[in-house]
Design a protein around this motif. Structure first.
Motif, PDB file in Angstrom:
ATOM      1  N   ALA A  54       0.827  -1.206   0.000  1.00 19.92           N
ATOM      2  CA  ALA A  54       0.000   0.000   0.000  1.00 19.92           C
ATOM      3  C   ALA A  54       0.860   1.255   0.000  1.00 19.92           C
ATOM      4  CB  ALA A  54      -0.926  -0.001   1.214  1.00 19.92           C
ATOM      5  N   LEU A  55       1.974   1.224   0.728  1.00 17.84           N
ATOM      6  CA  LEU A  55       2.872   2.378   0.717  1.00 17.84           C
ATOM      7  C   LEU A  55       3.357   2.649  -0.703  1.00 17.84           C
ATOM      8  CD1 LEU A  55       4.473   4.537   2.274  1.00 17.84           C
ATOM      9  CD2 LEU A  55       6.276   2.822   2.611  1.00 17.84           C
ATOM     10  N   GLN A  56       3.640   1.591  -1.442  1.00 16.40           N
ATOM     11  CA  GLN A  56       4.109   1.754  -2.809  1.00 16.40           C
ATOM     12  C   GLN A  56       2.998   2.234  -3.744  1.00 16.40           C
ATOM     13  OE1 GLN A  56       7.147   1.690  -4.068  1.00 16.40           O
ATOM     14  NE2 GLN A  56       6.275   2.244  -6.061  1.00 16.40           N
ATOM     15  N   LEU A  57       1.828   1.575  -3.689  1.00 20.81           N
ATOM     16  CA  LEU A  57       0.757   1.904  -4.631  1.00 20.81           C
ATOM     17  C   LEU A  57       0.046   3.205  -4.263  1.00 20.81           C
ATOM     18  CD1 LEU A  57      -0.865  -1.596  -5.298  1.00 20.81           C
ATOM     19  CD2 LEU A  57       0.931  -0.423  -6.569  1.00 20.81           C
ATOM     20  N   PHE A  58      -0.248   3.419  -2.990  1.00 17.45           N
ATOM     21  CA  PHE A  58      -0.924   4.642  -2.572  1.00 17.45           C
ATOM     22  C   PHE A  58       0.027   5.834  -2.619  1.00 17.45           C
ATOM     23  CE2 PHE A  58      -3.907   2.200   0.579  1.00 17.45           C
ATOM     24  CZ  PHE A  58      -4.417   1.469  -0.481  1.00 17.45           C
ATOM     25  N   GLY A  59       1.295   5.589  -2.227  1.00 17.23           N
ATOM     26  CA  GLY A  59       2.251   6.682  -2.115  1.00 17.23           C
ATOM     27  C   GLY A  59       2.981   7.015  -3.392  1.00 17.23           C
ATOM     28  N   ASP A  60       2.772   6.207  -4.428  1.00 18.57           N
ATOM     29  CA  ASP A  60       3.450   6.464  -5.695  1.00 18.57           C
ATOM     30  C   ASP A  60       2.433   6.324  -6.823  1.00 18.57           C
ATOM     31  OD1 ASP A  60       5.221   6.817  -7.767  1.00 18.57           O
ATOM     32  OD2 ASP A  60       6.653   5.302  -7.110  1.00 18.57           O
ATOM     33  N   THR A  61       2.530   5.281  -7.595  1.00 21.36           N
ATOM     34  CA  THR A  61       1.619   5.058  -8.714  1.00 21.36           C
ATOM     35  C   THR A  61       0.910   3.726  -8.516  1.00 21.36           C
ATOM     36  OG1 THR A  61       3.064   6.288 -10.198  1.00 21.36           O
ATOM     37  CG2 THR A  61       1.490   4.828 -11.232  1.00 21.36           C
ATOM     38  N   PRO A  62      -0.421   3.725  -8.637  1.00 20.39           N
ATOM     39  CA  PRO A  62      -1.305   4.744  -9.225  1.00 20.39           C
ATOM     40  C   PRO A  62      -1.955   5.686  -8.207  1.00 20.39           C
ATOM     41  CG  PRO A  62      -2.515   2.707  -8.959  1.00 20.39           C
ATOM     42  CD  PRO A  62      -1.128   2.421  -8.469  1.00 20.39           C
ATOM     43  N   GLY A  63      -1.669   5.537  -6.907  1.00 20.56           N
ATOM     44  CA  GLY A  63      -2.352   6.333  -5.901  1.00 20.56           C
ATOM     45  C   GLY A  63      -3.519   5.565  -5.301  1.00 20.56           C
ATOM     46  N   TYR A  64      -3.982   6.053  -4.160  1.00 18.27           N
ATOM     47  CA  TYR A  64      -5.039   5.341  -3.431  1.00 18.27           C
ATOM     48  C   TYR A  64      -6.309   5.179  -4.254  1.00 18.27           C
ATOM     49  CZ  TYR A  64      -9.001   4.752  -0.289  1.00 18.27           C
ATOM     50  OH  TYR A  64     -10.170   4.316   0.280  1.00 18.27           O
ATOM     51  N   ARG A  65      -6.777   6.242  -4.859  1.00 16.31           N
ATOM     52  CA  ARG A  65      -8.084   6.205  -5.525  1.00 16.31           C
ATOM     53  C   ARG A  65      -8.103   5.303  -6.760  1.00 16.31           C
ATOM     54  NH1 ARG A  65      -7.392  10.699  -2.831  1.00 16.31           N
ATOM     55  NH2 ARG A  65      -9.142  11.776  -1.819  1.00 16.31           N
ATOM     56  N   ALA A  66      -6.963   5.042  -7.338  1.00  7.57           N
ATOM     57  CA  ALA A  66      -6.896   4.198  -8.529  1.00  7.57           C
ATOM     58  C   ALA A  66      -6.450   2.774  -8.220  1.00  7.57           C
ATOM     59  CB  ALA A  66      -5.961   4.818  -9.561  1.00  7.57           C
ATOM     60  N   THR A  67      -6.268   2.461  -6.953  1.00 12.55           N
ATOM     61  CA  THR A  67      -5.840   1.123  -6.560  1.00 12.55           C
ATOM     62  C   THR A  67      -7.053   0.262  -6.231  1.00 12.55           C
ATOM     63  OG1 THR A  67      -3.726   1.906  -5.680  1.00 12.55           O
ATOM     64  CG2 THR A  67      -4.501  -0.212  -4.887  1.00 12.55           C
ATOM     65  N   THR A  68      -7.032  -0.987  -6.635  1.00 11.31           N
ATOM     66  CA  THR A  68      -8.086  -1.946  -6.315  1.00 11.31           C
ATOM     67  C   THR A  68      -7.566  -2.971  -5.317  1.00 11.31           C
ATOM     68  OG1 THR A  68      -7.457  -3.457  -8.087  1.00 11.31           O
ATOM     69  CG2 THR A  68      -9.057  -1.704  -8.635  1.00 11.31           C
ATOM     70  N   VAL A  69      -8.490  -3.687  -4.702  1.00 12.39           N
ATOM     71  CA  VAL A  69      -8.098  -4.755  -3.787  1.00 12.39           C
ATOM     72  C   VAL A  69      -7.263  -5.798  -4.527  1.00 12.39           C
ATOM     73  CG1 VAL A  69      -8.960  -6.673  -2.378  1.00 12.39           C
ATOM     74  CG2 VAL A  69     -10.036  -4.420  -2.211  1.00 12.39           C
ATOM     75  N   ALA A  70      -7.674  -6.120  -5.752  1.00 22.34           N
ATOM     76  CA  ALA A  70      -6.935  -7.105  -6.539  1.00 22.34           C
ATOM     77  C   ALA A  70      -5.515  -6.632  -6.823  1.00 22.34           C
ATOM     78  CB  ALA A  70      -7.676  -7.384  -7.843  1.00 22.34           C
ATOM     79  N   ALA A  71      -5.358  -5.357  -7.175  1.00 20.27           N
ATOM     80  CA  ALA A  71      -4.025  -4.828  -7.481  1.00 20.27           C
ATOM     81  C   ALA A  71      -3.144  -4.809  -6.236  1.00 20.27           C
ATOM     82  CB  ALA A  71      -4.148  -3.430  -8.069  1.00 20.27           C
ATOM     83  N   LEU A  72      -3.709  -4.423  -5.117  1.00 21.63           N
ATOM     84  CA  LEU A  72      -2.938  -4.392  -3.873  1.00 21.63           C
ATOM     85  C   LEU A  72      -2.523  -5.803  -3.477  1.00 21.63           C
ATOM     86  CD1 LEU A  72      -1.824  -2.780  -1.489  1.00 21.63           C
ATOM     87  CD2 LEU A  72      -4.013  -3.109  -0.338  1.00 21.63           C
ATOM     88  N   SER A  73      -3.434  -6.747  -3.599  1.00 23.06           N
ATOM     89  CA  SER A  73      -3.126  -8.136  -3.253  1.00 23.06           C
ATOM     90  C   SER A  73      -2.023  -8.684  -4.146  1.00 23.06           C
ATOM     91  CB  SER A  73      -4.389  -8.993  -3.370  1.00 23.06           C
ATOM     92  OG  SER A  73      -5.412  -8.515  -2.500  1.00 23.06           O
ATOM     93  N   GLU A  74      -2.106  -8.380  -5.427  1.00 22.24           N
ATOM     94  CA  GLU A  74      -1.071  -8.841  -6.360  1.00 22.24           C
ATOM     95  C   GLU A  74       0.284  -8.239  -6.005  1.00 22.24           C
ATOM     96  OE1 GLU A  74      -0.087  -8.930 -11.174  1.00 22.24           O
ATOM     97  OE2 GLU A  74      -1.902  -7.941 -10.434  1.00 22.24           O
ATOM     98  N   ALA A  75       0.298  -6.944  -5.693  1.00 22.50           N
ATOM     99  CA  ALA A  75       1.559  -6.286  -5.338  1.00 22.50           C
ATOM    100  C   ALA A  75       2.144  -6.869  -4.054  1.00 22.50           C
ATOM    101  CB  ALA A  75       1.338  -4.788  -5.178  1.00 22.50           C
ATOM    102  N   ALA A  76       1.271  -7.307  -3.145  1.00 20.74           N
ATOM    103  CA  ALA A  76       1.730  -7.903  -1.892  1.00 20.74           C
ATOM    104  C   ALA A  76       2.109  -9.368  -2.060  1.00 20.74           C
ATOM    105  CB  ALA A  76       0.642  -7.775  -0.832  1.00 20.74           C
ATOM    106  N   GLY A  77       1.777  -9.952  -3.233  1.00 24.48           N
ATOM    107  CA  GLY A  77       2.038 -11.365  -3.449  1.00 24.48           C
ATOM    108  C   GLY A  77       1.110 -12.251  -2.665  1.00 24.48           C
TER     109      GLY A  77
END
Length: 220
Positions: free
Chosen positions: A32-55
């Protein structure tokens, strides 16, 4: 905040259920620090994208959180906690320094924490704005803690005879707004100055509040 699914118990892979849960939560927070704090940002992040980024899986996400807003809420608190810890360590280390040097040490510690990772400053000053009444209340509550800290340090300076005696709450609230605004603008590239120059300016502003024109320290 706990999710709605039950977490398994027992040991697996040499780790307890509690340890595995903490590890999963940490992976979601780091992602979340990476996706919310960089690209794409909180509003453009989905649960699926966050889960994938977390592995991890979306099922595991819902074992730890109910919504993405819960993740942002926890992340905002964590980023503030990191900065607060840095400041409190600086306060303890600078306790016996004269006021100008003490203030500079404290501001260097705060600025280093919030600007050392651009994602932290975006979480603190950008991503949580306008999300929900709950997050706005949390943002203001955390800012109030910073106001309390400035007031406490001002009170200590007064007790030492280094600052004019007065109620500093209004001035501290205005000053914290200046700190946040200047650091955000500097991080965004809108201020043509080094971070040391920014810290020096903030220290000058604080000393001007604590030592207004015409005030003289009490005679020893």
């Amino acid at each position: 905040m706990a999710g709605r699914l039950r977490t398994p118990t027992g040991r697996y892979g040499g780790k307890s259920a509690v340890e595995r849960q903490a590890e999963r939560r940490r992976r979601f927070m780091d992602a979340a620090l990476q996706l919310f704090g960089d690209t794409p940002g909180y509003r453009a992040t989905t649960v699926a994208a966050l889960s994938e980024a977390a592995g991890l899986s979306t099922r595991q996400f819902y074992e730890e959180f109910r919504t993405l807003e819960d993740v942002l809420t926890a992340l905002h608190l964590e980023v503030n906690d990191w900065a607060e810890e840095a400041v409190r360590l600086a306060v303890a280390g600078a306790e016996n320094l004269p006021l100008p040097e003490r203030a500079a040490a404290i501001f260097r510690a705060y600025a280093a924490s919030v600007t050392g990772d651009p994602r932290r400053i975006r979480i603190t000053f950008v991503e949580i704005i306008g999300v929900s009444p709950r997050l706005e209340e949390q943002r203001l509550a955390r800012r109030a803690l910073w106001v309390d800290l400035v007031c406490a340090e001002a009170g200590a300076a007064v007790a030492r005879g280094e600052a004019a005696p007065r109620d500093y709450r209004l001035a501290a609230t205005a000053f914290i707004g200046s700190v946040n605004g200047l650091l955000h603008d500097w991080n965004a590239g809108w201020v043509d100055a080094t971070l040391d120059e920014v810290v020096e300016e903030l220290v000058r502003q604080l000393l001007g509040i604590l030592r207004p024109p015409g005030w003289e320290p009490p005679a020893v």
